[in-house]
Design a protein around this motif. Sequence first.
Motif, PDB file in Angstrom:
ATOM      1  N   GLY A 172       0.811  -1.211   0.000  1.00 44.98           N
ATOM      2  CA  GLY A 172       0.000   0.000   0.000  1.00 44.98           C
ATOM      3  C   GLY A 172       0.844   1.262   0.000  1.00 44.98           C
ATOM      4  N   ILE A 173       1.919   1.252   0.782  1.00 44.03           N
ATOM      5  CA  ILE A 173       2.819   2.416   0.785  1.00 44.03           C
ATOM      6  C   ILE A 173       3.469   2.578  -0.590  1.00 44.03           C
ATOM      7  N   TYR A 213       1.053   4.257  -2.916  1.00 44.19           N
ATOM      8  CA  TYR A 213       1.019   5.699  -2.652  1.00 44.19           C
ATOM      9  C   TYR A 213       2.249   6.392  -3.227  1.00 44.19           C
ATOM     10  N   SER A 234       2.096   7.052  -6.870  1.00 42.84           N
ATOM     11  CA  SER A 234       1.211   8.138  -7.300  1.00 42.84           C
ATOM     12  C   SER A 234       1.858   9.515  -7.176  1.00 42.84           C
ATOM     13  N   ARG A 235       3.001   9.582  -6.526  1.00 39.52           N
ATOM     14  CA  ARG A 235       3.692  10.852  -6.367  1.00 39.52           C
ATOM     15  C   ARG A 235       4.393  11.237  -7.662  1.00 39.52           C
ATOM     16  N   THR A 285       8.790   2.552  -4.920  1.00 39.48           N
ATOM     17  CA  THR A 285       7.801   1.496  -5.122  1.00 39.48           C
ATOM     18  C   THR A 285       8.480   0.166  -5.411  1.00 39.48           C
ATOM     19  N   ASN A 290      -5.500  12.702 -10.801  1.00 38.53           N
ATOM     20  CA  ASN A 290      -4.270  13.238 -10.219  1.00 38.53           C
ATOM     21  C   ASN A 290      -3.604  14.139 -11.256  1.00 38.53           C
ATOM     22  N   GLN A 343      -6.627  15.983  -7.487  1.00 34.35           N
ATOM     23  CA  GLN A 343      -5.347  16.407  -6.920  1.00 34.35           C
ATOM     24  C   GLN A 343      -4.709  17.397  -7.893  1.00 34.35           C
TER      25      GLN A 343
END
Length: 717
Positions: free
Chosen positions: A51-52, A55, A58-59, A97, A612, A632
């Motif tokens: 999960g991290i 995230y 997505s950055r 990731t 995003n 976003q």
Amino acid sequence: MTSPIVRRSSNQSGQSKEPERASSMLLASRRFAAWAAEITLVVASGLIPFGIGVYANSRSDLNRVPLNPVLVVTERAIARPLALPVSYGIRNVAWPTNILWTIALLAPVTLSWWQLYLLAKTGRTIPKRWFKVRVVNNQGKPPGLGAVVIREGVGRWTVPISIAYLLWRYSFAFPNLGLFTFLSLLMIVGEGIGLPSRRGRRALHDQLAGTYTIDTTRPLPSSLLANNRQAQSAGGNNEAEGQEEELTAAETNHSPNLWRRIQQNPNLTLFGVGLTSMTAVLATLIGTQVYIQIQQSQRATKQINSQQFLELVKQLTPNSGATNEQRQSAILAMGGLNDPQSIKFLADLLVSETNPSLLDTIQQSLTTVGPQAIPELKNKNQFLVSELESVGSGATKERELRQGRLQRNQRTINKILSVYSGKMEGVDLSSTQLGQSGTPGSSFFNLVLDNLDLSGVKFKSANLNQASFKSSRFRGVGEDGRWDTYDDVIADLSQAQLQQANLTDANLSRVLMNRIDLSRATLNRANLSNARLYDAKLNSTQLVGADLRNAVLERASLTGADLGDAKLNEANLYAARLGRVTAIGTQLSFANLTNTDWQGADLSGAYLDRANLSNANLSATRLAGAVLRSAQMENVNLQNADLSLADLRGANVAGADFKGAILAPSKEDPADQFVKTPDLGSVSAVVQGVDFSQAKNLDSKQLAYICTQGGIHPRCP
């Protein structure tokens, strides 16, 4: 004096059993709780870093690198048995990731083996220690690594999941993963409930491994305690012999049925081994004989074909004296041989022959051969292209001659692809020229493959410029007859040239098209869902009404493309170039649009909710009536953008540049009524509740509008 005989009533006997039943129920619940805790720890060790990693991916401010090959191999290994459509081709992720997903892969494996080690050496994992549960062998000791592997690997997981998999794989609901998950849980729980035995109800994994699950808060059961004492009291010779006999008898009683039968019936065992050996030898002899006969038959057929081939070649020589009809018959007969030497001869004859009637016959013969003729035609195609390129521009007659040869080759390939539609899986046409090259004096052949099944064909790096593939399919269902499974037959169009090609209504779902050139092509209403278009060229491409959901368009160029009414929900357009794009009414919900360049684009009425757009360039874009709810928009460039009637509710606009942006809705132009804007109710809902505190370059007019329409800013009264 005799002592009185005391008899217990049936009520007293029933009452004595009640505490035992309650204790058994309590132990069962604690066993289940310990097992659930073990699974939770393993799953959490993988899900948390995964999960991290999602995230981090997505950055937009993190460098992107290719996915770790170990993860790619693991993904493919998991996808095949579960019939999942596997990801393929170039796949870039943020650099953290890669690390986090690798941890998500290794952590559950490491934790599982650590728990198995603890169980083998101490009889307890950490959760079993929490819930005061212990696993022992028939002597009350820790079971050991071998027994634990059988208990957990075979009994608890392999047997129930294998049964669930077979039921799911051959059921009507395949490949529905929900049913497989349900069946797996059902089988695992059913196996854990246990089967009746002489020592009470025991789970299958305990019976296979010869283990017992006990309550550490209570004394060791008498049967296990007796076995333990017998094992410990083996000291003296006389006593040891008696105890050894008792221990052997106990072990015999508890040993697996198969092993006990083998010990009790050695003659039967010997007979079984001998029968198996004889069967294996006989099968080997028969198999060897069949193989020898097949090889002899193939050699005889090859010899006969060679003789026929030589006779046919004699008839086709210029000085053979054969009539035109005889030569045509020989050409057709050579196609019927369908062997490599005849195919090569026909491919060469197609280039050298000048008689029109014979050329048609050669093409017909090669078409009869079918896909087996493609490799030789491909080699000849590449040779003819290199020959054509070597001819100077002044040698007009020589160029025309070689162009004619190349066109005959191209037409033959075109015909084979048309006739054998749906039977071309694995056909390799990589780096072939079947379209316009764009150079002066090049071949003017137009490839037409409309409404055909081209699934599985490899067009990698092929020249397919100006070809027509209207309503053609580049993807098939595979052997299982179901879509979106591992064995889907998918074409490869990566790095192919399809400039000005017509792919209207074509099915390109999940097709590999990395670095493809589709400039000025027509893809209206085409199905491109889940397609791979990494670094693709789609400049000025028509994509009206196209389905691009979940497609990968990372770093693709779509400058000047028409995306009107296209579906790009959840698509990945990271760092894509979309300048001057027409995207009226386009669906981009949940899409990854970080670092994209939309300068001068028209996004009127587009749906960008929860997309995003971090670090995107939306300067001079038209976003009138666009839906940007919960989008976003960190550090997005909105200079001179038209945001009139755009819905920004819930959007994150921290760091966004609003210099010259139009927020206040202007009076609608009657000539612009074709632009359908969403129903927003009152105008004040456009920016209501949106926090503009960290937005950049807001002028007094914009601030006044924000404050009066319910927006948030420190300078609002």
